[in-house]
Design a protein around this motif. Structure first.
Motif, PDB file in Angstrom:
ATOM      1  N   SER A 198      74.101  13.195 -20.319  1.00  0.00           N
ATOM      2  CA  SER A 198      73.057  14.111 -20.795  1.00  0.00           C
ATOM      3  C   SER A 198      73.748  15.205 -21.595  1.00  0.00           C
ATOM      4  CB  SER A 198      72.283  14.714 -19.618  1.00  0.00           C
ATOM      5  OG  SER A 198      71.371  15.695 -20.073  1.00  0.00           O
ATOM      6  N   ASP A 199      73.457  15.255 -22.892  1.00  0.00           N
ATOM      7  CA  ASP A 199      74.121  16.206 -23.799  1.00  0.00           C
ATOM      8  C   ASP A 199      75.639  16.034 -23.754  1.00  0.00           C
ATOM      9  OD1 ASP A 199      71.695  17.261 -24.599  1.00  0.00           O
ATOM     10  OD2 ASP A 199      71.714  18.825 -23.054  1.00  0.00           O
ATOM     11  N   GLY A 200      76.079  14.810 -23.644  1.00  0.00           N
ATOM     12  CA  GLY A 200      77.508  14.516 -23.703  1.00  0.00           C
ATOM     13  C   GLY A 200      78.243  14.599 -22.400  1.00  0.00           C
ATOM     14  N   LEU A 201      77.607  15.008 -21.313  1.00  0.00           N
ATOM     15  CA  LEU A 201      78.268  15.111 -20.014  1.00  0.00           C
ATOM     16  C   LEU A 201      77.618  14.163 -19.018  1.00  0.00           C
ATOM     17  CD1 LEU A 201      78.767  18.993 -19.682  1.00  0.00           C
ATOM     18  CD2 LEU A 201      80.453  17.281 -20.362  1.00  0.00           C
ATOM     19  N   PRO A 202      78.409  13.481 -18.192  1.00  0.00           N
ATOM     20  CA  PRO A 202      77.857  12.476 -17.271  1.00  0.00           C
ATOM     21  C   PRO A 202      77.346  13.087 -15.978  1.00  0.00           C
ATOM     22  CG  PRO A 202      80.237  12.493 -17.110  1.00  0.00           C
ATOM     23  CD  PRO A 202      79.890  13.476 -18.192  1.00  0.00           C
ATOM     24  N   SER A 203      76.389  12.400 -15.376  1.00  0.00           N
ATOM     25  CA  SER A 203      75.904  12.747 -14.039  1.00  0.00           C
ATOM     26  C   SER A 203      76.486  11.821 -12.977  1.00  0.00           C
ATOM     27  CB  SER A 203      74.370  12.697 -13.992  1.00  0.00           C
ATOM     28  OG  SER A 203      73.807  13.704 -14.794  1.00  0.00           O
ATOM     29  N   LEU A 204      77.238  10.814 -13.402  1.00  0.00           N
ATOM     30  CA  LEU A 204      77.902   9.904 -12.463  1.00  0.00           C
ATOM     31  C   LEU A 204      79.308   9.628 -12.971  1.00  0.00           C
ATOM     32  CD1 LEU A 204      76.440   6.809 -10.689  1.00  0.00           C
ATOM     33  CD2 LEU A 204      78.661   6.641 -11.788  1.00  0.00           C
ATOM     34  N   LEU A 205      80.279   9.837 -12.089  1.00  0.00           N
ATOM     35  CA  LEU A 205      81.677   9.567 -12.406  1.00  0.00           C
ATOM     36  C   LEU A 205      82.247   8.624 -11.356  1.00  0.00           C
ATOM     37  CD1 LEU A 205      83.165  13.078 -13.391  1.00  0.00           C
ATOM     38  CD2 LEU A 205      82.819  11.106 -14.900  1.00  0.00           C
ATOM     39  N   GLN A 206      83.010   7.639 -11.830  1.00  0.00           N
ATOM     40  CA  GLN A 206      83.743   6.759 -10.927  1.00  0.00           C
ATOM     41  C   GLN A 206      85.229   6.931 -11.226  1.00  0.00           C
ATOM     42  OE1 GLN A 206      85.330   3.479 -11.608  1.00  0.00           O
ATOM     43  NE2 GLN A 206      85.585   2.907  -9.447  1.00  0.00           N
ATOM     44  N   LEU A 207      85.969   7.462 -10.220  1.00  0.00           N
ATOM     45  CA  LEU A 207      87.377   7.809 -10.391  1.00  0.00           C
ATOM     46  C   LEU A 207      88.228   6.876  -9.541  1.00  0.00           C
ATOM     47  CD1 LEU A 207      86.829  11.655  -9.907  1.00  0.00           C
ATOM     48  CD2 LEU A 207      87.083  10.482 -12.096  1.00  0.00           C
ATOM     49  N   PRO A 208      88.982   5.968 -10.134  1.00  0.00           N
ATOM     50  CA  PRO A 208      89.861   5.092  -9.348  1.00  0.00           C
ATOM     51  C   PRO A 208      90.971   5.900  -8.672  1.00  0.00           C
ATOM     52  CG  PRO A 208      89.500   4.223 -11.561  1.00  0.00           C
ATOM     53  CD  PRO A 208      88.983   5.628 -11.561  1.00  0.00           C
ATOM     54  N   ALA A 209      91.414   5.415  -7.529  1.00  0.00           N
ATOM     55  CA  ALA A 209      92.506   6.079  -6.820  1.00  0.00           C
ATOM     56  C   ALA A 209      93.807   5.896  -7.587  1.00  0.00           C
ATOM     57  CB  ALA A 209      92.634   5.516  -5.409  1.00  0.00           C
ATOM     58  N   ALA A 210      94.759   6.812  -7.338  1.00  0.00           N
ATOM     59  CA  ALA A 210      96.027   6.776  -8.081  1.00  0.00           C
ATOM     60  C   ALA A 210      96.811   5.507  -7.794  1.00  0.00           C
ATOM     61  CB  ALA A 210      96.855   8.009  -7.726  1.00  0.00           C
ATOM     62  N   ASP A 211      96.706   4.944  -6.584  1.00  0.00           N
ATOM     63  CA  ASP A 211      97.471   3.745  -6.240  1.00  0.00           C
ATOM     64  C   ASP A 211      96.727   2.454  -6.587  1.00  0.00           C
ATOM     65  OD1 ASP A 211      95.469   3.878  -4.410  1.00  0.00           O
ATOM     66  OD2 ASP A 211      96.769   3.885  -2.628  1.00  0.00           O
ATOM     67  N   GLY A 212      95.560   2.613  -7.195  1.00  0.00           N
ATOM     68  CA  GLY A 212      94.806   1.434  -7.595  1.00  0.00           C
ATOM     69  C   GLY A 212      93.889   0.885  -6.538  1.00  0.00           C
ATOM     70  N   GLU A 213      93.927   1.379  -5.305  1.00  0.00           N
ATOM     71  CA  GLU A 213      93.070   0.927  -4.220  1.00  0.00           C
ATOM     72  C   GLU A 213      92.051   2.018  -3.908  1.00  0.00           C
ATOM     73  OE1 GLU A 213      93.076  -2.007  -2.888  1.00  0.00           O
ATOM     74  OE2 GLU A 213      94.850  -2.732  -3.929  1.00  0.00           O
ATOM     75  N   GLY A 214      90.792   1.630  -3.849  1.00  0.00           N
ATOM     76  CA  GLY A 214      89.762   2.604  -3.522  1.00  0.00           C
ATOM     77  C   GLY A 214      89.360   3.422  -4.741  1.00  0.00           C
ATOM     78  N   ASP A 215      88.293   4.203  -4.568  1.00  0.00           N
ATOM     79  CA  ASP A 215      87.834   5.060  -5.654  1.00  0.00           C
ATOM     80  C   ASP A 215      86.967   6.185  -5.087  1.00  0.00           C
ATOM     81  OD1 ASP A 215      85.564   3.773  -4.911  1.00  0.00           O
ATOM     82  OD2 ASP A 215      85.163   2.810  -6.828  1.00  0.00           O
ATOM     83  N   THR A 216      86.628   7.119  -5.963  1.00  0.00           N
ATOM     84  CA  THR A 216      85.741   8.229  -5.621  1.00  0.00           C
ATOM     85  C   THR A 216      84.598   8.234  -6.625  1.00  0.00           C
ATOM     86  OG1 THR A 216      87.545   9.573  -4.717  1.00  0.00           O
ATOM     87  CG2 THR A 216      85.532  10.727  -5.378  1.00  0.00           C
ATOM     88  N   VAL A 217      83.377   8.307  -6.120  1.00  0.00           N
ATOM     89  CA  VAL A 217      82.181   8.338  -6.959  1.00  0.00           C
ATOM     90  C   VAL A 217      81.539   9.711  -6.812  1.00  0.00           C
ATOM     91  CG1 VAL A 217      79.908   7.356  -7.406  1.00  0.00           C
ATOM     92  CG2 VAL A 217      81.816   5.861  -6.754  1.00  0.00           C
ATOM     93  N   VAL A 218      81.313  10.362  -7.946  1.00  0.00           N
ATOM     94  CA  VAL A 218      80.650  11.672  -7.969  1.00  0.00           C
ATOM     95  C   VAL A 218      79.261  11.473  -8.543  1.00  0.00           C
ATOM     96  CG1 VAL A 218      80.734  14.026  -8.842  1.00  0.00           C
ATOM     97  CG2 VAL A 218      82.862  12.841  -8.257  1.00  0.00           C
ATOM     98  N   LEU A 219      78.248  11.821  -7.769  1.00  0.00           N
ATOM     99  CA  LEU A 219      76.857  11.610  -8.160  1.00  0.00           C
ATOM    100  C   LEU A 219      76.152  12.965  -8.254  1.00  0.00           C
ATOM    101  CD1 LEU A 219      74.794   9.378  -8.781  1.00  0.00           C
ATOM    102  CD2 LEU A 219      74.175   9.390  -6.360  1.00  0.00           C
ATOM    103  N   GLY A 220      75.519  13.240  -9.412  1.00  0.00           N
ATOM    104  CA  GLY A 220      74.945  14.564  -9.656  1.00  0.00           C
ATOM    105  C   GLY A 220      73.554  14.797  -9.123  1.00  0.00           C
TER     106      GLY A 220
END
Length: 409
Positions: A198-220
């Motif tokens: 929305s206006d160039g900024l996301p409301s959902l982010l999916q961030l992979p973990a640094a070691d490649g296993e797992g992730d973090t999801v940010v939901l607005g």
């Protein structure tokens, strides 16, 4: 005694009532008239606050609770996940949430901003290398930097509730449009999937973990988890894919009963006050200031009013004389007669009113004006009080004769 009027009293015509100032003394009726508007406004505000609280408490009971079937509950999501073999466990303490983190677990944190700094740090340390998925629901500035390093929350939320994916994340592409418009985020992570812009900024982010296993999801926005919004657009599909990627779902509802939430280390008094109370206090202060400006007294000239009864000047003089006589106040009566005579004589002989009561200025001017030389006016105008009523009457006659002589000279 009654025939000797005190000189300071000014005579007025019998037909013209003397103007008087309106009384401004505070009476119960006056106070009630001035304050009833404010009291009525306060009663209306209190009734509105009670009504709003009652409505909100009824409609948002069990908010985001997977056990609640209310409109703002999330029981429908939990049952759909159960049909797909995903177990849901509700926890209310940060210790339970940390211990549940694992590669086969999705941890949903419903209110990250309610966690203390220490809770956030310990929760992030437990989940970043767990290999599982962590879903942060509407994290704001107080928590996003700790729970999702490298991500910042924008101060302006999305104006649209329903957004299209516009990203390559498979879960978002399969779900299509969804009600995720709310808080917006920004990140510099190169491998992050940014969806529902929305206006160039996301409301959902999916961030992979640094070691490649797992992730973090940010939901607005939490709308895709509400019972009454689950069947709209692609809400159900997106919710099931975000929460059903692992066989176990830990649903973390932060609670005040959590012992870790009472940790006040490195926190001052204002950190313990919810932000809503601070903003509410500021709003009440502004409202009180505006009410004070609205009801403040505007000082202006006194409003004269007609007296209900016109009193003759002669009656006032006679009444004052009787009071003097009853109190045997011949000294004050004589002083009043002499002072009034000096005040009237001063402008007649060219003496300023400020010097009217100075014997060294008034007496020479009077002596030069009178036709009878050698007359001693000091005892008459500045002498001792008379010893009896007859002497007081004689003093009044002498002062009256002196004033007539000066006026006629």
């Amino acid at each position: 005694m009654a025939t000797a009027p005190p000189a300071p009293l000014q005579q007025s015509t019998p037909t013209t009532p003397a103007p008087a100032s309106t009384s401004i003394s505070a009476t119960p009726r006056r106070i009630w008239t001035r304050t009833r508007g404010i009291l009525l406004a306060l009663v209306v505000l209190l009734a509105a606050a009670i009504a709003i609280a009652a409505v909100r408490s009824g409609t948002q009971h069990g908010r985001l609770d997977p056990r609640s079937a209310d409109p703002y509950g999330s029981r429908a999501v939990a049952e759909l996940l159960a049909d797909r073999g995903v177990s849901t466990r509700v926890v209310t303490t940060s210790e339970e949430a940390r211990s549940a983190a694992g590669p086969d677990t999705t941890l949903l944190v419903t209110s990250p901003d309610l966690l203390t700094d220490r809770q956030q740090s310990r929760l992030h340390a437990a989940t970043k290398d767990s290999g599982g998925r962590t879903v942060l629901l509407t994290p704001g500035t107080p928590s996003i930097d700790t729970l999702a390093p490298g991500v910042t929350a924008d101060a302006t939320p999305s104006l649209d509730s329903t957004l299209s994916p516009r990203c390559s994340l498979p879960a978002a592409q399969r779900a299509g449009s969804a009600d995720v418009g709310g808080l917006r985020y920004d990140t510099l992570a190169p491998d992050a999937d940014a969806c529902y812009l929305s206006d160039g900024l996301p409301s959902l982010l999916q961030l992979p973990a640094a070691d490649g296993e797992g992730d973090t999801v940010v939901l607005g926005a939490p709308d895709i988890l509400f019972n009454d919004r689950l069947d709209e657009h692609g809400n159900a599909s997106l919710a099931l894919q975000l929460l059903g990627s692992r066989p176990h779902l830990v649903w973390y509802l932060p609670s005040l009963s959590d012992d870790a939430a009472t940790d006040t280390e490195d926190r001052d008094f204002f950190d313990l006050i919810p932000s809503g109370w601070l903003w509410g206090t500021l709003q009440l202060t502004i409202a009180a200031a505006l009410a004070a400006l609205w009801r403040a007294r505007r000082l202006g000239p006194l409003v004269p009013e007609r007296l209900p009864v016109a009193i003759r000047a002669s009656e006032t003089v006679e009444g004052r004389a009787r009071l003097y006589r009853k109190a045997n106040a011949r000294d004050r009566a004589a002083a009043a007669l002499r002072s009034a005579t000096r005040t009237r004589l001063a402008p007649l002989v060219g003496v300023s009113p400020a010097q009217a009561h100075a014997s060294e200025t008034l007496l020479p001017a009077l002596t030069a004006r009178l036709h009878t030389p050698g007359q001693d006016l000091l005892p008459l105008l500045f002498g001792q009080p008379p010893g009896n009523d007859a002497a007081l009457i004689a003093l009044a006659d002498q002062l009256d004769a002196l004033e007539r002589e000066v006026r006629s000279s």
